[in-house]
Scaffold this active site. Structure first.
Site, PDB file in Angstrom:
ATOM      1  N   CYS A 240      -3.687  14.402  -4.204  1.00 59.59           N
ATOM      2  CA  CYS A 240      -2.882  13.186  -4.099  1.00 59.59           C
ATOM      3  C   CYS A 240      -1.443  13.513  -4.509  1.00 59.59           C
ATOM      4  CB  CYS A 240      -3.463  12.098  -4.997  1.00 59.59           C
ATOM      5  SG  CYS A 240      -2.429  10.621  -5.034  1.00 59.59           S
ATOM      6  N   ASN A 249      -9.290  19.731  -2.637  1.00 56.28           N
ATOM      7  CA  ASN A 249     -10.651  19.172  -2.611  1.00 56.28           C
ATOM      8  C   ASN A 249     -11.695  20.280  -2.701  1.00 56.28           C
ATOM      9  OD1 ASN A 249     -10.591  16.105  -1.493  1.00 56.28           O
ATOM     10  ND2 ASN A 249      -8.881  17.255  -0.668  1.00 56.28           N
TER      11      ASN A 249
HETATM   12  C1  LIG Z   1       0.900   1.668  -0.674  1.00 54.90           C
HETATM   13  C2  LIG Z   1       2.272   1.541  -0.123  1.00 54.90           C
HETATM   14  C3  LIG Z   1       2.163   1.351   1.380  1.00 54.90           C
HETATM   15  C4  LIG Z   1       2.994   0.380  -0.808  1.00 54.90           C
HETATM   16  O1  LIG Z   1       3.185  -0.635  -0.012  1.00 54.90           O
HETATM   17  P1  LIG Z   1       3.890  -1.960  -0.513  1.00 54.90           P
HETATM   18  O2  LIG Z   1       3.272  -2.470  -1.735  1.00 54.90           O
HETATM   19  O3  LIG Z   1       3.920  -2.852   0.646  1.00 54.90           O
HETATM   20  O4  LIG Z   1       5.290  -1.503  -0.957  1.00 54.90           O
HETATM   21  P2  LIG Z   1       6.670  -1.885  -0.373  1.00 54.90           P
HETATM   22  O5  LIG Z   1       6.646  -3.233   0.235  1.00 54.90           O
HETATM   23  O6  LIG Z   1       7.624  -1.626  -1.499  1.00 54.90           O
HETATM   24  O7  LIG Z   1       6.895  -0.819   0.776  1.00 54.90           O
HETATM   25  C5  LIG Z   1       7.256   0.462   0.493  1.00 54.90           C
HETATM   26  C6  LIG Z   1       7.561   1.136   1.806  1.00 54.90           C
HETATM   27  O8  LIG Z   1       6.332   1.361   2.481  1.00 54.90           O
HETATM   28  C7  LIG Z   1       6.358   0.746   3.795  1.00 54.90           C
HETATM   29  N1  LIG Z   1       4.997   0.304   4.046  1.00 54.90           N
HETATM   30  C8  LIG Z   1       4.286  -0.555   3.327  1.00 54.90           C
HETATM   31  N2  LIG Z   1       3.048  -0.610   3.817  1.00 54.90           N
HETATM   32  C9  LIG Z   1       2.994   0.224   4.873  1.00 54.90           C
HETATM   33  C10 LIG Z   1       1.974   0.604   5.752  1.00 54.90           C
HETATM   34  N3  LIG Z   1       0.728   0.136   5.624  1.00 54.90           N
HETATM   35  N4  LIG Z   1       2.241   1.481   6.719  1.00 54.90           N
HETATM   36  C11 LIG Z   1       3.476   1.997   6.837  1.00 54.90           C
HETATM   37  N5  LIG Z   1       4.486   1.692   5.995  1.00 54.90           N
HETATM   38  C12 LIG Z   1       4.242   0.803   5.030  1.00 54.90           C
HETATM   39  C13 LIG Z   1       7.377  -0.360   3.666  1.00 54.90           C
HETATM   40  O9  LIG Z   1       7.857  -0.665   4.949  1.00 54.90           O
HETATM   41  C14 LIG Z   1       8.396   0.318   2.769  1.00 54.90           C
HETATM   42  O10 LIG Z   1       9.147   1.245   3.554  1.00 54.90           O
HETATM   43  P3  LIG Z   1      10.641   1.684   3.130  1.00 54.90           P
HETATM   44  O11 LIG Z   1      11.477   0.493   3.425  1.00 54.90           O
HETATM   45  O12 LIG Z   1      10.626   1.995   1.671  1.00 54.90           O
HETATM   46  O13 LIG Z   1      10.895   2.883   3.986  1.00 54.90           O
HETATM   47  C15 LIG Z   1       3.134   2.721  -0.403  1.00 54.90           C
HETATM   48  O14 LIG Z   1       3.286   2.818  -1.797  1.00 54.90           O
HETATM   49  C16 LIG Z   1       2.528   4.003   0.114  1.00 54.90           C
HETATM   50  O15 LIG Z   1       2.528   4.254   1.295  1.00 54.90           O
HETATM   51  N6  LIG Z   1       2.030   4.872  -0.807  1.00 54.90           N
HETATM   52  C17 LIG Z   1       1.394   6.113  -0.443  1.00 54.90           C
HETATM   53  C18 LIG Z   1      -0.012   6.074  -0.962  1.00 54.90           C
HETATM   54  C19 LIG Z   1      -0.777   7.300  -0.494  1.00 54.90           C
HETATM   55  O16 LIG Z   1      -0.807   7.616   0.675  1.00 54.90           O
HETATM   56  N7  LIG Z   1      -1.424   7.998  -1.453  1.00 54.90           N
HETATM   57  C20 LIG Z   1      -2.252   9.120  -1.150  1.00 54.90           C
HETATM   58  C21 LIG Z   1      -3.612   8.685  -0.682  1.00 54.90           C
HETATM   59  S1  LIG Z   1      -4.673   8.097  -2.008  1.00 54.90           S
HETATM   60  C22 LIG Z   1      -5.386   9.542  -2.588  1.00 54.90           C
HETATM   61  O17 LIG Z   1      -5.012  10.615  -2.202  1.00 54.90           O
HETATM   62  C23 LIG Z   1      -6.543   9.440  -3.540  1.00 54.90           C
HETATM   63  C24 LIG Z   1      -7.902   9.665  -2.849  1.00 54.90           C
HETATM   64  C25 LIG Z   1      -8.231   8.520  -1.898  1.00 54.90           C
HETATM   65  O18 LIG Z   1      -7.893  10.854  -2.076  1.00 54.90           O
HETATM   66  C26 LIG Z   1      -9.023   9.743  -3.874  1.00 54.90           C
HETATM   67  C27 LIG Z   1      -8.715  10.645  -5.042  1.00 54.90           C
HETATM   68  O19 LIG Z   1      -8.725  11.885  -4.935  1.00 54.90           O
HETATM   69  O20 LIG Z   1      -8.473  10.037  -6.092  1.00 54.90           O
END
Ligand SMILES: CC(C)(COP(=O)([O-])OP(=O)([O-])OC[C@H]1O[C@@H](n2cnc3c(N)ncnc32)[C@H](O)[C@@H]1OP(=O)([O-])[O-])[C@@H](O)C(=O)NCCC(=O)NCCSC(=O)C[C@@](C)(O)CC(=O)[O-]
Length: 310
Positions: A240, A249
């Site tokens: 992540c 992984n």
């Molecule tokens: C979660 C959000 C989207 C917050 O989304 P939000 O709360 O809507 O935040 P926001 O309104 O402040 O938006 C932030 C930016 O994201 C855009 N946005 C908002 N939503 C979307 C969407 N759906 N698709 C595309 N764009 C989106 C939005 O347009 C904006 O763009 P900016 O103006 O800053 O360029 C953002 O924080 C984000 O994208 N974070 C990345 C999270 C991520 O990908 N993490 C890695 C995966 S989780 C993981 O790896 C763990 C896991 C699952 O593997 C298990 C483990 O090992 O623990």
């Protein structure tokens, strides 16, 4: 005892989200097709998240309709908010994966919201998906369930409480995720048992990282507690980007080798799976691919046991 183990290959999502290079969509598609033809029936093909924060996933909307054409493949996509969940649904994903971190600090770093707010987001997503004409399985990943590099230890009781809150939203399945790879086998046993007590059969899966080299030992501990579903990544890529110190992984090739050697059935053809590493190595030359079985080769004894090829 059930000997069938369901594997979800998370390489195209978790494996690539922190990669130094960008894999072009055409390579992703060829790679996913190879993984499917090696027998992986469930693949997480990407995520619908901010393309600014995770540019490697920006083409998930292009990938998804193409991989839906692969016969018999269950196509999973990750999203972190309702907007992403709607995009995954509209693109045709069969399964939505949704992370909810037990660590409030990691949750804020990852998705810009605390744990409780993310559980509320989960509930609104479940409501939205259930009101749609097409079913979509909803899986929640309870992240940092075995420790957090920002908060430190994560109490077992808190994991069970968060999992119970997640279960009440009506998700189909829950995975426990070792986001930073701090788990050890006795901890896996204890956390799985506490979570099973809290949510019963909704706990189906482990998502393990291999930071301390204990990934397969942890998978075995999960197997011993009845877990029959695992996420893993070809070559052990992944992590992540919003969890400091996160690393790859558990390695799909090695997991398949362990499970099949023990008489479990994964449906995966190991030589074909190893062949799929070539494309990954060519597309991402700056990444180091891991795997004991790839380094040593498949031993002849592998074919002589319960898993003998006719
Ligand atoms: C979660 C959000 C989207 C917050 O989304 P939000 O709360 O809507 O935040 P926001 O309104 O402040 O938006 C932030 C930016 O994201 C855009 N946005 C908002 N939503 C979307 C969407 N759906 N698709 C595309 N764009 C989106 C939005 O347009 C904006 O763009 P900016 O103006 O800053 O360029 C953002 O924080 C984000 O994208 N974070 C990345 C999270 C991520 O990908 N993490 C890695 C995966 S989780 C993981 O790896 C763990 C896991 C699952 O593997 C298990 C483990 O090992 O623990």
């Amino acid at each position: 005892m059930n000997q069938d183990v369901r594997l979800c290959e998370v390489g195209p999502r978790d494996g690539l989200q922190m990669a130094k290079g960008m894999m072009p969509a055409a390579d992703k598609l060829r790679w996913i097709r190879q993984l499917a033809s090696a027998g992986l029936r469930e693949i997480e093909v990407g995520s619908f998240v901010s393309p600014r924060l995770v540019p490697q996933m920006a083409d998930t909307g292009v990938i998804l309709p193409e991989v839906l054409k692969i016969d018999g493949l269950t196509v999973c996509a990750l999203a972190c908010n309702l907007k992403g969940a709607i995009a995954a649904y509209e693109a045709g994903a069969h399964v939505l994966s949704f992370p909810i971190s037990v660590s409030d600090t990691h949750s804020h770093a990852n998705v810009g919201k605390g744990t409780d707010a993310q559980v509320e987001m989960m509930a609104s997503i479940v409501d939205w998906v259930r009101s749609q004409p097409r079913p979509m399985r909803i899986d929640a990943a309870v992240a940092t369930a075995f420790g957090c590099s920002m908060e430190g230890g994560v109490p077992v009781r808190r994991v069970a409480l968060v999992a119970a809150a997640v279960a009440r939203t009506g998700v189909d399945e829950i995975a426990l995720a070792d986001t930073v790879g701090y788990a050890h086998p006795a901890q896996v046993r204890d956390v799985v048992r506490a979570t099973q007590d809290a949510v019963g059969s909704q706990l189906t899966k482990l998502h393990l990282h291999d930071t301390m080299g204990l990934g397969l030992a942890n998978a075995l501990a999960g197997l011993n507690e009845g877990i029959r579903s695992f996420d893993s990544c070809l070559g052990g890529l992944g992590g992540c980007p919003f969890a400091p110190g996160a690393s790859g992984n558990i390695v799909t090739e090695d997991l398949v080798f362990m499970l099949e050697s023990m008489g479990y059935r994964t449906g995966v053809d190991l030589p074909r799976l190893l062949a799929a590493r070539g494309l990954l190595a060519d597309a991402l030359p700056e990444e180091t691919l891991r795997s004991g079985v790839a380094a040593a080769g498949i031993p002849k004894t592998f074919y002589a046991g319960a898993n003998a090829v006719a």
